[in-house]
Design an enzyme around this catalytic site. Structure first.
Site, PDB file in Angstrom:
ATOM      1  N   ARG A 136      -1.669  -9.416  12.969  1.00 15.75           N
ATOM      2  CA  ARG A 136      -2.107  -8.232  12.221  1.00 15.75           C
ATOM      3  C   ARG A 136      -2.914  -8.621  10.989  1.00 15.75           C
ATOM      4  O   ARG A 136      -3.905  -7.970  10.665  1.00 15.75           O
ATOM      5  CB  ARG A 136      -0.899  -7.368  11.842  1.00 15.75           C
ATOM      6  CG  ARG A 136      -0.291  -6.682  13.054  1.00 15.75           C
ATOM      7  CD  ARG A 136       0.638  -5.551  12.674  1.00 15.75           C
ATOM      8  NE  ARG A 136       1.716  -5.939  11.794  1.00 15.75           N
ATOM      9  CZ  ARG A 136       2.947  -6.271  12.196  1.00 15.75           C
ATOM     10  NH1 ARG A 136       3.240  -6.302  13.480  1.00 15.75           N
ATOM     11  NH2 ARG A 136       3.871  -6.572  11.324  1.00 15.75           N
ATOM     12  N   LYS A 169       0.827  -1.220   0.000  1.00 21.65           N
ATOM     13  CA  LYS A 169       0.000   0.000   0.000  1.00 21.65           C
ATOM     14  C   LYS A 169       0.857   1.264   0.000  1.00 21.65           C
ATOM     15  O   LYS A 169       0.595   2.178  -0.777  1.00 21.65           O
ATOM     16  CB  LYS A 169      -0.928   0.031   1.216  1.00 21.65           C
ATOM     17  CG  LYS A 169      -2.010  -1.011   1.227  1.00 21.65           C
ATOM     18  CD  LYS A 169      -2.935  -0.863   2.418  1.00 21.65           C
ATOM     19  CE  LYS A 169      -2.243  -0.857   3.757  1.00 21.65           C
ATOM     20  NZ  LYS A 169      -1.663  -2.131   4.175  1.00 21.65           N
ATOM     21  N   ARG A 187      10.951  -7.722   4.972  1.00 24.62           N
ATOM     22  CA  ARG A 187      10.977  -6.335   5.434  1.00 24.62           C
ATOM     23  C   ARG A 187      11.577  -6.254   6.832  1.00 24.62           C
ATOM     24  O   ARG A 187      12.365  -5.360   7.127  1.00 24.62           O
ATOM     25  CB  ARG A 187       9.552  -5.762   5.426  1.00 24.62           C
ATOM     26  CG  ARG A 187       9.477  -4.312   5.881  1.00 24.62           C
ATOM     27  CD  ARG A 187       8.082  -3.770   5.831  1.00 24.62           C
ATOM     28  NE  ARG A 187       7.289  -4.263   6.950  1.00 24.62           N
ATOM     29  CZ  ARG A 187       6.016  -3.955   7.154  1.00 24.62           C
ATOM     30  NH1 ARG A 187       5.379  -3.182   6.301  1.00 24.62           N
ATOM     31  NH2 ARG A 187       5.370  -4.423   8.200  1.00 24.62           N
ATOM     32  N   ARG A 197     -10.324   1.894   9.193  1.00 24.06           N
ATOM     33  CA  ARG A 197      -9.993   0.521   9.581  1.00 24.06           C
ATOM     34  C   ARG A 197     -11.187  -0.268  10.088  1.00 24.06           C
ATOM     35  O   ARG A 197     -11.091  -1.467  10.282  1.00 24.06           O
ATOM     36  CB  ARG A 197      -8.920   0.529  10.670  1.00 24.06           C
ATOM     37  CG  ARG A 197      -7.573   0.992  10.190  1.00 24.06           C
ATOM     38  CD  ARG A 197      -6.542   0.827  11.289  1.00 24.06           C
ATOM     39  NE  ARG A 197      -5.281   1.409  10.934  1.00 24.06           N
ATOM     40  CZ  ARG A 197      -4.262   0.734  10.418  1.00 24.06           C
ATOM     41  NH1 ARG A 197      -4.374  -0.535  10.194  1.00 24.06           N
ATOM     42  NH2 ARG A 197      -3.140   1.344  10.131  1.00 24.06           N
TER      43      ARG A 197
END
Length: 188
Positions: A144, A13, A127, A88
């Site tokens: 998550r 994103k 990452r 969210r």
């Protein structure tokens, strides 16, 4: 152009939002960046948010909504924006509807990036290694992704019913993904 960019963590994103911002000449607005700006500059909203953050608590929706409304009312977003990380949940969708109606700036589209669970896990593991992020443990990543699936993914149905949703496969070459998004948006 006023866009939301949505999708699970690790789908790209932030990368795509930056490319789209450059392409359309509009700012990307990340809720995390807004919080950091307000806290650093000791604004009234930042001081209030810090009370929750310092206790390790999530900033309540009501305060998050006020911070987003404040940001969307600033001069640099008059020609459009890309929201990353908001909304969210369903109450934030309702709040965003109210904010955009009040400002006279309706959403143009919602870009939903997606990728297989295994791809997302691998990206976030990589990452974590590159950026040294201690919060990207396999357990934290899985949690998550689960929270996204339960709370945020259902919002895509709302935007699809409104005719705003643009679904994009978030796997493959970054430039190809971006071209796919731009083509889909320009075709609307």
């Amino acid at each position: 152009m006023r866009l939301l960019i949505m999708g699970p963590q690790g789908v790209g994103k932030g990368t795509q939002a930056a490319l789209l911002a450059k392409h359309y000449g509009i700012p990307t607005i990340s809720t995390g960046d807004i919080f950091r700006f307000n806290i650093k500059n000791k604004t009234e909203l930042g001081v209030e948010a810090l009370k929750y953050i310092d206790k390790g608590e999530l900033v309540p929706d009501e305060l998050t909504n006020r911070i987003v409304e404040d940001r969307l009312g600033q001069d640099d977003v008059k020609n459009g924006w890309i929201l990353d990380g908001y909304p969210r949940n369903a109450s934030q969708v309702e709040a965003l509807d109210g904010i955009t109606a009040k400002l006279g700036t309706p959403l143009d589209a919602v870009v939903a990036l997606d990728a297989d669970h295994d791809v997302l896990m691998a990206r976030m593991k990589k990452r974590a290694e590159i950026e040294g992020r201690s919060d990207d443990t396999p357990e934290a990543i899985a949690k998550r992704l689960d929270v996204y699936a339960k709370e945020t993914a259902p919002l895509l149905d709302t935007y699809e019913q409104r005719g705003l949703l643009v679904k994009i496969d978030g796997t493959g070459d970054i430039d190809d993904i971006q071209a796919g998004i731009v083509n889909a948006l320009d075709a609307r």
